[in-house]
Design an enzyme around this catalytic site. Structure first.
Site, PDB file in Angstrom:
ATOM      1  CG  HIS A  20      -1.892   1.083   1.273  1.00  0.00           C
ATOM      2  ND1 HIS A  20      -2.288   1.656   2.438  1.00  0.00           N
ATOM      3  CD2 HIS A  20      -2.570   1.735   0.296  1.00  0.00           C
ATOM      4  CE1 HIS A  20      -3.160   2.609   2.187  1.00  0.00           C
ATOM      5  NE2 HIS A  20      -3.349   2.677   0.893  1.00  0.00           N
ATOM      6  CG  ASP A  28       8.260   8.134 -22.713  1.00  0.00           C
ATOM      7  OD1 ASP A  28       9.384   8.180 -22.161  1.00  0.00           O
ATOM      8  OD2 ASP A  28       7.601   9.159 -22.947  1.00  0.00           O
ATOM      9  CG  HIS A  96       8.300  15.871 -18.307  1.00  0.00           C
ATOM     10  ND1 HIS A  96       7.788  14.598 -18.250  1.00  0.00           N
ATOM     11  CD2 HIS A  96       9.562  15.738 -18.795  1.00  0.00           C
ATOM     12  CE1 HIS A  96       8.681  13.736 -18.684  1.00  0.00           C
ATOM     13  NE2 HIS A  96       9.768  14.399 -19.014  1.00  0.00           N
ATOM     14  CE1 TYR A 118       6.750  16.135 -21.396  1.00  0.00           C
ATOM     15  CE2 TYR A 118       5.895  16.487 -23.619  1.00  0.00           C
ATOM     16  CZ  TYR A 118       6.742  16.855 -22.585  1.00  0.00           C
ATOM     17  OH  TYR A 118       7.578  17.923 -22.739  1.00  0.00           O
ATOM     18  CB  ALA A 119       3.723   7.597 -23.285  1.00  0.00           C
TER      19      ALA A 119
END
Length: 129
Positions: A20, A28, A96, A118-119
């Site tokens: 948890h 990417d 980012h 940005y994946a």
């Protein structure tokens, strides 16, 4: 050999060790990998496996209570932005640069073959009960 689910033994073992609030960065091929967390690199070639394939596979295995992505995804990669919005209605968006800072606290990094900008998403594990 496992019949179903995640077959990659490194990834399967890493997921079994998560608890948890542990965080998992799904990224990417271009995301800088922070030093420290366990890394499972699934990248085979550009686009293989895709970010969506890996994310959906992980979501079949994990309980996720929160997700964070880069706000730049909205304009630079609308397809991934829509995917993230669909999978995570409460998605938190940060810059980012901030996502890279936050990723240093991840316990696990799963690198995909995705070659679009940005994946990336930082998942916070939940519990199944």
């Amino acid at each position: 050999m496992k019949k179903a689910g995640i077959l990659n033994r490194h990834l399967s073992a890493a997921l079994a060790e998560l608890g948890h609030t542990d965080e998992v960065l799904v990224c990417d091929a271009g995301m800088p990998i922070p030093s420290g967390p366990r890394v499972v690199d699934l990248a085979f070639r550009a686009g293989v496996p895709s970010f969506a394939q890996v994310l959906d596979g992980l979501l079949d295995e994990l309980v996720v209570e929160g997700a964070t992505a880069a706000s730049e995804v909205r304009t630079a990669n609308p397809e991934t932005s829509a995917l993230l919005a669909d999978r995570f209605p409460g998605l938190t968006l940060v810059s980012h640069e901030r996502l890279k800072e936050l990723s240093r606290g991840a316990r696990l990094v799963v690198r995909t073959g995705e070659a679009r900008p940005y994946a990336n998403v930082l998942l916070r594990c939940g519990v199944f009960f």
